[in-house]
Design a protein around this motif. Structure first.
Motif, mmCIF file in Angstrom:
data_model
loop_
_atom_site.group_PDB
_atom_site.id
_atom_site.type_symbol
_atom_site.label_atom_id
_atom_site.label_comp_id
_atom_site.label_asym_id
_atom_site.label_seq_id
_atom_site.Cartn_x
_atom_site.Cartn_y
_atom_site.Cartn_z
ATOM 1 N N TYR A 49 37.328 58.494 43.968
ATOM 2 C CA TYR A 49 38.388 57.489 44.116
ATOM 3 C C TYR A 49 37.877 56.131 43.630
ATOM 4 C CZ TYR A 49 42.080 54.797 46.276
ATOM 5 O OH TYR A 49 43.129 53.965 46.492
ATOM 6 N N PRO A 50 38.739 55.334 42.933
ATOM 7 C CA PRO A 50 38.252 54.036 42.431
ATOM 8 C C PRO A 50 38.160 53.019 43.571
ATOM 9 C CG PRO A 50 40.528 54.379 41.813
ATOM 10 C CD PRO A 50 40.106 55.622 42.512
ATOM 11 N N SER A 51 37.104 53.163 44.386
ATOM 12 C CA SER A 51 36.975 52.314 45.578
ATOM 13 C C SER A 51 36.807 50.854 45.182
ATOM 14 C CB SER A 51 35.760 52.761 46.368
ATOM 15 O OG SER A 51 35.435 51.772 47.305
ATOM 16 N N LYS A 52 37.398 49.988 45.987
ATOM 17 C CA LYS A 52 37.255 48.558 45.744
ATOM 18 C C LYS A 52 35.783 48.150 45.847
ATOM 19 C CE LYS A 52 38.707 44.092 47.286
ATOM 20 N NZ LYS A 52 39.246 43.312 48.356
ATOM 21 N N PHE A 53 35.026 48.927 46.633
ATOM 22 C CA PHE A 53 33.610 48.606 46.788
ATOM 23 C C PHE A 53 32.899 48.613 45.432
ATOM 24 C CE2 PHE A 53 29.221 50.159 47.590
ATOM 25 C CZ PHE A 53 28.730 48.971 48.124
ATOM 26 N N LEU A 54 33.280 49.545 44.556
ATOM 27 C CA LEU A 54 32.646 49.608 43.232
ATOM 28 C C LEU A 54 32.932 48.340 42.445
ATOM 29 C CD1 LEU A 54 33.285 53.265 42.077
ATOM 30 C CD2 LEU A 54 31.159 52.259 42.860
ATOM 31 N N LEU A 55 34.200 47.912 42.524
ATOM 32 C CA LEU A 55 34.610 46.710 41.796
ATOM 33 C C LEU A 55 33.814 45.496 42.276
ATOM 34 C CD1 LEU A 55 36.853 45.875 39.776
ATOM 35 C CD2 LEU A 55 38.153 45.143 41.753
ATOM 36 N N ILE A 56 33.700 45.379 43.595
ATOM 37 C CA ILE A 56 32.983 44.237 44.170
ATOM 38 C C ILE A 56 31.488 44.376 43.863
ATOM 39 C CG2 ILE A 56 32.524 42.975 46.311
ATOM 40 C CD1 ILE A 56 35.438 42.903 45.346
ATOM 41 N N SER A 57 30.991 45.652 43.846
ATOM 42 C CA SER A 57 29.575 45.864 43.515
ATOM 43 C C SER A 57 29.275 45.323 42.124
ATOM 44 C CB SER A 57 29.232 47.348 43.539
ATOM 45 O OG SER A 57 29.444 47.864 44.794
ATOM 46 N N ALA A 58 30.205 45.585 41.178
ATOM 47 C CA ALA A 58 29.993 45.105 39.811
ATOM 48 C C ALA A 58 29.879 43.581 39.819
ATOM 49 C CB ALA A 58 31.130 45.552 38.918
ATOM 50 N N ARG A 59 30.738 42.948 40.603
ATOM 51 C CA ARG A 59 30.689 41.466 40.669
ATOM 52 C C ARG A 59 29.390 40.999 41.327
ATOM 53 N NH1 ARG A 59 36.072 39.540 43.143
ATOM 54 N NH2 ARG A 59 34.921 37.608 43.214
ATOM 55 N N TYR A 60 28.922 41.812 42.313
ATOM 56 C CA TYR A 60 27.665 41.469 42.984
ATOM 57 C C TYR A 60 26.509 41.511 41.984
ATOM 58 C CZ TYR A 60 23.438 42.151 45.688
ATOM 59 O OH TYR A 60 22.167 42.052 46.159
ATOM 60 N N HIS A 61 26.444 42.601 41.181
ATOM 61 C CA HIS A 61 25.349 42.705 40.202
ATOM 62 C C HIS A 61 25.431 41.583 39.178
ATOM 63 C CE1 HIS A 61 24.122 46.382 41.984
ATOM 64 N NE2 HIS A 61 25.178 47.081 41.607
ATOM 65 N N GLU A 62 26.643 41.208 38.855
ATOM 66 C CA GLU A 62 26.828 40.094 37.910
ATOM 67 C C GLU A 62 26.267 38.812 38.516
ATOM 68 O OE1 GLU A 62 30.873 39.212 37.164
ATOM 69 O OE2 GLU A 62 30.385 37.688 35.675
ATOM 70 N N LEU A 63 26.535 38.599 39.820
ATOM 71 C CA LEU A 63 26.013 37.408 40.521
ATOM 72 C C LEU A 63 24.483 37.420 40.488
ATOM 73 C CD1 LEU A 63 26.670 34.968 42.514
ATOM 74 C CD2 LEU A 63 26.283 36.620 44.349
#
Ligand SMILES: Nc1nc2c(ncn2[C@@H]2O[C@H](COP(=O)(O)OP(=O)(O)OP(=O)(O)O)[C@@H](O)[C@H]2O)c(=O)[nH]1
Length: 512
Positions: A235-249
């Protein structure tokens, strides 16, 4: 009426329609009183679940006429509430708002504070859909205020998280973080790890928004463990989306890119499951945003050319820059896809909660039971379901009024939440009927759960009722049997016949 609800849940809409016709002909022969109006509401709700919106409106209007003639205000408010759901689903948000406001005015006037706080909550979400964030904020704040007053912890937690989401939209990340923390504390109190996890993802998003790398880092590490436990595979969990932003940070662009790609791929797969209409709408917005992305790409491309001239010797630097650009584009695309799905996911979530008790509704608990059933068939693991029906519940309504009856239902839901174990789930199945889905559980453990629930319901204090009330209930149980059970409905039928037997033997017992 209960049979109709069972058929709705089993998605047996043909049989449900035949039964609906029978109910309609009986209603037409009965006298036009409150019971008839309540039945119209139930039939309307059945059509609403089967997406027969025109029919749903027709029956809600019939209920309205009777309540109007009887001058029964609480009934009218229930009709308005039901109509707001239908119009909200059809996309007529202004009409949904009007009906919710009417219901709210009546609930407030009659002092039905719980119903009023839920109406504020629903209004808040409708305003969010309309882009009216300030109006939405004041509705969620009102819901919080009432929930605090009547000590409705669950609604308080949901309203706080809804308000937090708006603060994130408005880039007020510190406010959002504080609200998420308060909401997480409440879900922890109810041992609801799954919802706690979702709220923590919101908290992580707030930390990322305020560029708090230390707090974000700590929370991210914990959430990775939780995601393995509570995330849904594929499932396209929102956690993955936020994780991507975290790694970007954290400037780990490679992981950010991979995570974003993983999320986007899951999202695209998920598209197959959405209705064609949704996809079309998404594509229109997607196209225009793609153009924005192309402009961004052009801009970045110019920058790259300039940098290449200046730093022809630095190949490595060039490669990093290209990666950053790719991530930026993926983030923009991901954000757009996320915005589209957020809308749908929130309505799906609302459609899975019972408005009175905040417990999972019959659709939600049945869905969970079906998942456990197919898991049990594949792995040969054991699992158990139990149907619970409150004994002589009608007497609470008759003796103390409908409002106290509602409070008894809420108390029962809270008792379930504290009596069940981590591996168990429950949900409101019909009026005063509940479905429990228990993990690997032998007969002895079922009896223990029955006794724990009974002990929780021995002395219930309810505002306006002098003495504490004792709520009794009967329970029918079915263990999964791979030889006879072809689907979860087979198990429910067996649990139902045990429940029937428990009632026949004098109630206040469990039959398994
Ligand atoms: N207050 C309140 N009452 C409800 C709700 N949903 C259903 N009811 C009432 O629950 C009652 C169920 O009554 P019955 O089906 O006769 O069952 P019972 O009184 O529990 O008796 P037994 O099940 O035979 O022990 C009806 O009077 C319904 O109106 C609700 O959301 N709130």
């Amino acid at each position: 009426m209960l049979r109709l609800a069972l058929l709705d849940n089993a998605a047996e809409f043909d049989k449900s329609k035949q039964l609906t016709q029978k109910i309609i002909s009986k209603i037409q022969r009965a006298s036009q009183n409150e019971l008839v109006a309540r039945s119209y509401l139930e039939v309307g709700y059945s059509y609403y679940l089967d997406t027969g919106m025109d029919k749903a409106i027709e029956f809600y209007n019939k209920a309205y006429e009777i309540y109007f003639r009887l001058n029964e205000e609480s009934g009218l408010a229930d009709v308005f509430n039901s109509l707001s759901l239908v119009y909200g689903e059809q996309g007529d948000k202004n009409l949904a708002v009007n009906y919710l406001k009417k219901a709210l005015a009546i609930y407030s006037k009659l002092g039905y504070r719980h119903a009023a706080s839920l109406a504020h909550y629903n209004l808040g979400f409708t305003y969010v859909d309309m882009g009216l964030l300030e109006e939405a904020k004041s509705q969620f704040s009102a819901s919080i205020e009432i929930s605090l007053d009547i000590d409705d912890k669950l609604n308080l937690a949901y309203s706080k998280s809804a308000l937090a989401r708006i603060f994130i939209k408005q880039s007020q990340f510190v406010n959002a973080a504080n609200l998420y923390k308060e909401s997480i504390a409440i879900f922890k109190y109810f041992d609801d790890e799954v919802t706690s996890f979702r709220m923590k993802v919101g908290l992580l998003e707030s930390y990322i928004g305020s560029k708090d790398k230390i707090a974000a880092g700590k929370l991210f590490n914990k959430l990775q463990i939780d995601y393995a436990k509570y995330g849904q595979p594929g499932y396209p969990s929102k956690f993955l989306l936020i994780s991507a932003r975290y790694h970007e940070l954290m400037m780990d662009y490679k992981r950010a890119f991979e995570t974003q790609l993983d999320y986007s791929q899951r999202l695209l797969k998920n598209f197959d499951r959405v209705q064609e209409q949704d996809v079309e709408k998404l594509m229109v917005e997607f196209d225009s945003k793609i153009k924005e992305s192309e402009n961004l790409l052009l801009l970045k491309d110019n920058e790259v050319k300039k940098l290449r001239l200046e730093q022809q010797n630095s190949r490595l630097f060039f490669l990093i820059l290209v990666s950053v650009m790719a991530i930026l584009i993926m983030v923009v695309i991901g954000f757009l896809l996320y915005r589209q799905t957020l809308h749908r996911t929130r309505f799906q979530k609302m459609a899975l909660r019972d408005h009175l008790t905040n417990a999972p509704n019959r659709r939600a608990v049945l869905q969970y039971a079906k998942e456990r059933f197919s898991e049990a068939r594949q792995t040969n693991m054991n699992f158990t379901i139990a149907l619970v029906d409150l004994d002589h519940f009608k007497t609470f309504n008759d003796q103390y009024g409908h409002d106290v009856g509602d409070e008894v239902l809420k108390s029962f839901s809270n008792a379930c939440a504290s009596a069940l174990r981590k591996q168990d789930r429950y949900g409101r199945y019909g009026g005063e009927e509940w479905l429990l889905v228990l993990g690997d559980t032998d007969k002895n453990e079922v009896t223990q759960i029955f006794n724990r629930l009974k002990a929780n319901l021995e002395k219930i204090s309810i505002n306006g009722v002098e003495k504490p009330l004792t709520v009794l209930f009967s329970m029918g149980v079915a263990q999964y049997d791979p030889d006879t059970d072809k689907n979860v409905q087979d198990m429910i039928r067996r649990a139902d016949s045990n429940l029937y037997e428990a009632k026949g033997l004098g109630r206040d017992r469990v039959i398994q």
